[in-house]
Design an enzyme around this catalytic site. Structure first.
Site, PDB file in Angstrom:
ATOM      1  CD  GLU A 277     -10.359  -1.618 -13.668  1.00  0.00           C
ATOM      2  OE1 GLU A 277      -9.472  -2.426 -14.014  1.00  0.00           O
ATOM      3  OE2 GLU A 277     -10.368  -0.444 -14.046  1.00  0.00           O
ATOM      4  CG  HIS A 298     -12.019   9.878  15.630  1.00  0.00           C
ATOM      5  ND1 HIS A 298     -12.293  10.340  16.898  1.00  0.00           N
ATOM      6  CD2 HIS A 298     -11.119   8.871  15.784  1.00  0.00           C
ATOM      7  CE1 HIS A 298     -11.583   9.644  17.774  1.00  0.00           C
ATOM      8  NE2 HIS A 298     -10.866   8.745  17.126  1.00  0.00           N
ATOM      9  CE  LYS A 412     -10.634   3.992 -21.183  1.00  0.00           C
ATOM     10  NZ  LYS A 412      -9.842   2.847 -21.592  1.00  0.00           N
TER      11      LYS A 412
END
Ligand code: PA5
Length: 427
Positions: A277, A298, A412
């Site tokens: 951010e 792995h 949003k």
């Protein structure tokens, strides 16, 4: 805490020193973009003592009447807390004074349904945390959980079990708290979400859990002592920022934060938010990812060893391991492990780490090492502060404002439009 850059080619680092020091000055002198969000720099020593005491009192009350504290929040309003909570909780016996359960950090209906079912017969309180007071995920979770709390305890008692952490003056949560009379705590104006674990955002739930918040603050103070020094050679946070920028300009677009202790998993989640951010702007920035080793050796290990050479690693290691678990000799040795009989698990884990670093460095992956003393409040407070200074310097070096997050708004807008929120019809 120690940082080691020996596995990075720093022959060109001199070229970045001045830029890094300029960025550091901009940060510390508070004269760059986003300078109204730098309250976290002095917060370890300059904080509201009255509120700090109130946090401890509220935590004691929660401990006296609740087994669970439901911590509602998303992004910076929960990740720092979750990181220290997870790091300090026994893997199998949760001996916390109050168990922290998180909500409002996604929009899953099944999560909320199962949570509502789980808490029915438990004693709990709620801490809803949102600086803006309007974020959809926590707002919806709070609507459901407040109703459940009121149905269980009645409206009057429910009021004494709801703690609100939000803006000092504005926002829907602030008005709701004033109307209902909930106890409120402040997300300071000058501290953005991802830097807010040092405020009531992190301190209240952590203190309720039984974390020693005085030690956590001590860690931040130690970080402030070490990482606000104006000296490139003595301040590893500046150097880390400079090296990241040097690697970025040299086509290293991805940084992998690596740990060898599962308890550090959410420290990495907090770190990813802090760097993503802060730096991911204007089509720039290093993409932060994390691996939990040796588990991920792995899976993602193959890509790190042998995939596209656009990554570097930052390994987070822990100096002290008190597990004292020793591998015993086995007379039959059918598993072939007698060659490490008498060695501790921590020795084996450290050799796995050292071996992996050698393999990755040989494979062309630069490696930075950060060693903390212990997985405890003090070490983690110091580590948080180190990364916060580093991301400020690094973001300014990159040429972005590290203290806003305009990109978070885009999803949003589109979501609100699809949901039919008034005012979003023509977006
Ligand atoms: O770091 C940030 O600013 C964000 O991640 C916010 O913490 C997050 O979006 C939640 O915002 P709020 O606390 O306003 O609900």
């Amino acid at each position: 805490m120690r940082i080691d850059f020996k596995n990075v080619d720093i022959s060109n680092l001199k070229d970045y020193e001045k830029k890094a020091m300029d960025a550091f000055d901009t940060l510390i002198n508070k004269n760059g973009e986003g300078n109204d969000f730098l309250g976290w720099i002095d917060r370890p020593v300059d904080y509201d003592k009255e509120e700090y005491d109130r946090i401890k009192k509220a935590a004691a009350k929660i401990q006296s009447d609740s087994d669970i504290l439901i911590t509602i929040g998303i992004g910076g309003s929960y990740l720092g807390c979750k990181a220290l909570d997870y790091a300090t909780t026994n893997y199998f016996f949760d001996d916390s004074k109050v168990k922290l359960i998180y909500a409002g950090n996604q929009l899953s209906g099944s999560y909320l349904k199962e949570l509502l079912e789980y808490i029915k017969d438990k004693d709990y309180s709620i801490n809803v945390i949102s600086k803006s007071g309007t974020t959809t995920e926590p707002a919806i979770a709070f609507r459901f959980l407040r109703k459940a709390l009121e149905e269980k305890y009645g409206k009057e008692e429910a009021k004494t079990r709801i703690y609100v952490t939000t803006d000092k003056k504005k926002g829907a949560l602030k008005s709701l708290s004033e109307k209902e009379g909930y106890e409120t705590f402040v997300v300071p104006d000058d501290i953005g979400g991802r830097f807010s674990v040092i405020s009531a955002v992190g301190l209240l739930p952590l203190c309720a859990k039984g974390v020693d918040i005085d030690k956590f603050m001590d860690g931040f103070r130690k970080g402030r002592e070490d990482y606000t020094i104006k000296d490139f050679d003595k301040n590893d946070a500046i150097k880390y920022a400079a090296i990241r920028n040097m690697l970025y300009e040299n086509d290293h677009a991805i940084e992998v934060l690596v740990n060898y202790e599962p308890k550090l998993k959410y420290i990495s989640e907090w770190w990813k938010q802090l760097f993503a951010e802060s730096e991911g702007k204007d089509h720039k920035g290093i993409f932060p990812v994390s691996v939990n080793n040796t588990t991920d050796l792995h899976s993602l290990g193959q890509m790190i060893q042998d995939g596209q050479r656009n990554i570097f690693e930052t390994v987070l290691s822990v100096k002290n391991d008190n597990s004292n678990l020793e591998i015993e000799e086995d007379s039959e040795n059918l598993d072939g492990l007698n060659y490490i009989a008498g060695k501790s698990m921590s020795f084996v884990n450290s050799k796995a780490m050292e071996g992996t670093i050698i393999a990755h460095v040989n494979g062309g992956v630069d490696n930075i090492m950060i060693e903390i003393d212990d997985i405890d409040e003090k070490s983690i407070g110091e580590l948080f502060y180190f990364f916060e200074i580093a991301v400020g310097v690094s973001g300014y070096m990159l040429g972005v404002n590290p203290f806003n997050q305009p990109g978070v708004e885009e999803y949003k807008t589109q979501m609100f439009k699809l949901l039919g929120k008034p005012g979003y019809e023509n977006k």
